[in-house]
Design an enzyme around this catalytic site. Structure first.
Site, short mmCIF file in Angstrom:
data_model
loop_
_atom_site.label_atom_id
_atom_site.label_comp_id
_atom_site.label_asym_id
_atom_site.label_seq_id
_atom_site.Cartn_x
_atom_site.Cartn_y
_atom_site.Cartn_z
N CYS A 190 -5.98 -4.00 -10.66
CA CYS A 190 -4.90 -5.01 -10.70
C CYS A 190 -5.28 -6.26 -9.89
O CYS A 190 -5.68 -7.27 -10.47
CB CYS A 190 -3.58 -4.44 -10.18
SG CYS A 190 -2.90 -3.13 -11.23
N ARG A 191 -5.14 -6.20 -8.57
CA ARG A 191 -5.27 -7.41 -7.75
C ARG A 191 -6.69 -7.96 -7.70
O ARG A 191 -6.90 -9.16 -7.94
CB ARG A 191 -4.75 -7.14 -6.34
CG ARG A 191 -3.25 -6.89 -6.29
CD ARG A 191 -2.82 -6.26 -4.98
NE ARG A 191 -3.33 -4.91 -4.84
CZ ARG A 191 -3.18 -4.13 -3.77
NH1 ARG A 191 -2.53 -4.61 -2.72
NH2 ARG A 191 -3.67 -2.91 -3.75
N SER A 192 -7.67 -7.12 -7.35
CA SER A 192 -9.02 -7.70 -7.16
C SER A 192 -9.69 -8.15 -8.46
O SER A 192 -10.35 -9.19 -8.45
CB SER A 192 -9.92 -6.78 -6.33
OG SER A 192 -10.16 -5.56 -6.97
N ASN A 219 -9.03 -1.46 -7.90
CA ASN A 219 -9.88 -2.39 -8.66
C ASN A 219 -9.45 -2.50 -10.13
O ASN A 219 -10.28 -2.71 -11.01
CB ASN A 219 -11.37 -2.04 -8.54
CG ASN A 219 -12.35 -3.14 -8.99
OD1 ASN A 219 -13.43 -2.85 -9.48
ND2 ASN A 219 -11.98 -4.38 -8.85
N CYS A 246 -9.47 -4.40 -3.60
CA CYS A 246 -8.11 -3.84 -3.50
C CYS A 246 -8.23 -2.33 -3.57
O CYS A 246 -9.34 -1.79 -3.44
CB CYS A 246 -7.19 -4.41 -4.59
SG CYS A 246 -7.70 -4.02 -6.27
N ASP A 288 0.90 -4.66 -3.71
CA ASP A 288 0.40 -3.83 -4.81
C ASP A 288 1.41 -3.86 -5.97
O ASP A 288 2.55 -3.43 -5.79
CB ASP A 288 0.23 -2.41 -4.27
CG ASP A 288 -0.40 -1.48 -5.28
OD1 ASP A 288 -0.52 -1.87 -6.45
OD2 ASP A 288 -0.78 -0.37 -4.88
#
Ligand code: 4NP
Length: 169
Positions: free
Chosen positions: A28-30, A26, A23, A142
């Site tokens: 939050c999402r990934s 690195n 993401c 995001d």
């Protein structure tokens, strides 16, 4: 260019499948995808078949644990996120079989970073893997500037997509 389903089919049954989630930051999402996938393969007795990691397009948060809000929301679902942020690098394309990007910005940045056409073929949009959840989203949004619902939505999408990914492999 192969479709996502063709890329998954080509890896099906392989002894060791190496997956990198990417993401922007690195944090939050990934790292959430990374933690969720570690937990799902562990639970399903498939941990030995996978190597899982995550990285960010940018270097702003290198070395940091995931965003506190993401860690809290993930922990409520039983995921302890302990990854330390790192930046994606071109040789990740040698070390991983699939490089899964969270949004179209991540995907175009990864395409630029890919050192060869074969490397570029390893890129897959995470949204392609979301299977059961009914959504009109074209990407994993995001959550950084969003409230609690943004983090919950990301976790819903990731749990759905990663279960489907493991089913396909
Ligand atoms: P992520 O979220 O890409 O899911 O880790 C973000 C984290 C940090 C920033 C942007 C997105 N940032 O601009 O610092």
């Amino acid at each position: 260019m192969k479709t996502t389903q063709e890329k998954l089919a080509a890896l099906r049954g392989k002894d060791k499948i190496r997956i990198l989630f990417v993401c922007l930051g690195n944090i939050c999402r990934s790292p959430a995808a990374d933690g969720i996938m570690h937990s799902i393969v562990e639970e399903r007795g498939l941990a030995h078949r996978f190597e899982i990691d995550s990285a960010g397009i940018g270097a702003w948060h290198v070395g940091q644990l995931p965003d506190q809000r993401m860690r809290v929301h993930a922990r409520r679902r039983g995921y302890e996120l302990t990854h330390h942020a790192r930046q994606v690098r071109s040789y990740d394309f040698e070390d991983f079989d699939l490089v899964i990007g969270m949004d179209s910005g991540n995907i175009s940045d990864l395409r630029e970073l890919a050192p060869s056409p074969e490397a570029e073929e390893k890129i897959v949009p995470m949204i392609d893997l979301v299977h059961n959840l009914t959504t009109t989203y074209q990407c994993i949004p995001d959550p950084y500037y969003e409230g609690a619902e943004g983090f919950e939505l990301v976790l819903d999408m990731l749990e759905d997509g990663i279960n489907h990914l493991v089913d396909c492999l």
